[in-house]
Design an enzyme around this catalytic site. Structure first.
Site, PDB file in Angstrom:
ATOM      1  N   GLY A 230      -9.195  54.945  43.371  1.00 34.14           N
ATOM      2  CA  GLY A 230      -9.727  56.273  43.701  1.00 34.14           C
ATOM      3  C   GLY A 230     -11.043  56.513  43.005  1.00 34.14           C
ATOM      4  CG  ASN A 231     -13.865  58.778  44.496  1.00 33.49           C
ATOM      5  OD1 ASN A 231     -13.811  59.998  44.405  1.00 33.49           O
ATOM      6  ND2 ASN A 231     -13.812  58.144  45.658  1.00 33.49           N
ATOM      7  CB  SER A 232     -14.226  61.111  39.003  1.00 32.34           C
ATOM      8  OG  SER A 232     -15.580  60.785  39.229  1.00 32.34           O
TER       9      SER A 232
ATOM     10  CB  ALA B  73     -16.272  60.564  47.317  1.00 39.58           C
TER      11      ALA B  73
END
Ligand code: CTP
Length: 407
Positions: free
Chosen positions: A210-212, A277
């Protein structure tokens, strides 16, 4: 700001312990540059002195119908005519009954009877009083007249009991105010699909790629589009942000789920804004059991590409497609390539290496590029304001007009 700026709002305050939240509401509406007049019942003035509202709104509240010193001769009629919106928060069982029956016994119910402006009623009362058939019937009557009822919420009540009766949060009430005031905005009748947040591609039952991304930019876009009258579908990856008011929200986890929700939403949409995103890669397979740690071995997880959602939506006449480009190098060049590759009408590029903007912050600094090669550089500003600028460009595209940013 924006759809609250210079809007004439009358806040009706009635005698509930939740009056203290109305002070915060008055303050926030004033900060958003609304022209706010407050009217109070005599009971409300026993909970909070009228001068408190004067302090936060800069305007003297009206609460005594018989006060010969009122600067408006017939204050209730004058305010009723000026008002673009009347919001009653908190609304007691008594005022709800007065509104339903058309009784005009104090400033708030008098003004409500006299105005033709839309009305938002935010009840705050003990759960037993809320559940009483009399209150329920009155609320049904108000709803049948097109009055927007907001809340009450579940929670701890003044009596110490837990139940349904709490005044909605101030931000929720402001969301409804923005929505009602925005109904005739320049996106009225348009359907907008917005994506927000990152995606979580499961590795095993507890881990993911995942990403932030916090979702803040996408949520701001959804709210700003709502505030301009659009019907909004917000497809969000995992995000801690609460559901926005008056927006249809579809919460998803993986890119593949986001793709399905976006394609379904776009079938009859006018505008798609992909602020999410989306992970570019997902594990080739999700392991069924939690992966165990083995001290002496390295662990490799084969990854395969996720669906490119913008590319899969394709080109359709009547659908405006807006993408985002989060870049750490060659910002403009990469963004220009993405406009072509994904057949976009606009791309919003931001440099994710800036510490004061972008991922998980409240502000963003973006450059908007269009197919014609025009570039509009915006300074650092709150994400809601960025959203408003992006929507300005979309509205120009809808109108077939070319906006004139620097070449
Ligand atoms: N996007 C998408 N589907 C994906 C990946 C990205 O629809 N699987 C969308 C994003 O929501 C964004 C735009 O495509 O609006 C550009 O995303 P970005 O991550 O910057 O570009 P990528 O195409 O993934 O290229 P790269 O990561 O190599 O820069």
């Amino acid at each position: 700001m924006y759809n609250l700026t210079d809007r004439n709002i009358v806040l009706g305050v009635t005698g509930s312990i939740a009056v203290y939240k109305a002070v915060d509401l008055a303050s926030k509406l004033t900060q958003a540059r609304a022209v706010l007049n407050t009217i109070m019942t005599p009971e409300a003035s026993k909970f909070v002195a009228p001068i408190t509202f004067q302090g936060v709104s800069g305007r003297r509240p009206y609460w005594d119908m018989w006060d010969a010193n009122n600067d408006l001769a017939e204050a209730h009629i004058a305010l009723a005519r000026q008002a673009e919106l009347l919001v009653i928060a908190p609304a007691t069982a008594t005022v709800i009954a007065r509104l339903a029956l058309g009784l005009a016994e104090e400033m708030v119910s008098l003004t409500a009877l006299a105005t033709r402006a839309p009305l938002i009623v935010c009840p705050a009362l003990d759960s037993q009083m809320f559940e009483h058939p009399a209150t329920q019937e009155h609320l049904d009557t108000l709803r049948s007249r097109g009055i927007q009822i907001v809340g009450p919420e579940e929670g701890r009540l003044a009596s110490g009991q837990v139940g349904r009766g709490r005044l909605s949060e101030v931000d929720t009430i402001i969301g409804w105010i923005r929505h009602v005031l925005g109904k005739d905005g320049d996106l009225a009748g348009k359907k907008v699909v917005v994506t927000a947040g990152g995606t979580h591609e499961a590795i095993d039952p507890v881990r993911f790629v995942g990403n932030s991304s916090s979702g803040k930019m996408g949520f701001a876009l959804a709210e700003a589009a709502r505030d301009r009258g659009a019907n909004v579908v917000l497809v969000s990856g995992p995000s801690a942000l609460p559901d926005p008011v008056a927006v249809e929200i579809v919460r998803v986890r993986r890119a593949a789920e986001m793709r399905d929700a976006v394609i379904a939403g776009c079938a009859d949409a006018d505008i798609l804004i992909m602020a999410a995103a989306v992970a570019d890669y997902q594990p080739a397979e999700t392991v069924r059991d939690k992966i165990k740690r083995r001290q002496s071995e390295t662990l490799s997880i084969p990854l395969v590409p996720t669906p490119d959602i913008l590319a899969e939506v394709g080109v359709r006449a009547g659908l405006i497609k807006v993408g985002f480009a989060a870049e750490s190098q060659d910002l403009l060049e990469n963004a220009r390539q993405k406009i072509e590759a994904k057949h976009l009408d606009l791309i919003v590029a931001n440099d994710i290496t800036a510490s004061d903007a972008g991922f998980a912050t409240d502000n963003n600094r973006v450059v908007i590029l269009d197919r014609g090669g025009r570039k509009e550089e915006l300074p650092l500003m709150p994400k809601y304001d960025v959203a408003w600028h992006i929507l300005d460009r979309i509205v120009s595209l809808l109108a077939g007009k070319k906006s004139q940013p620097e070449a």
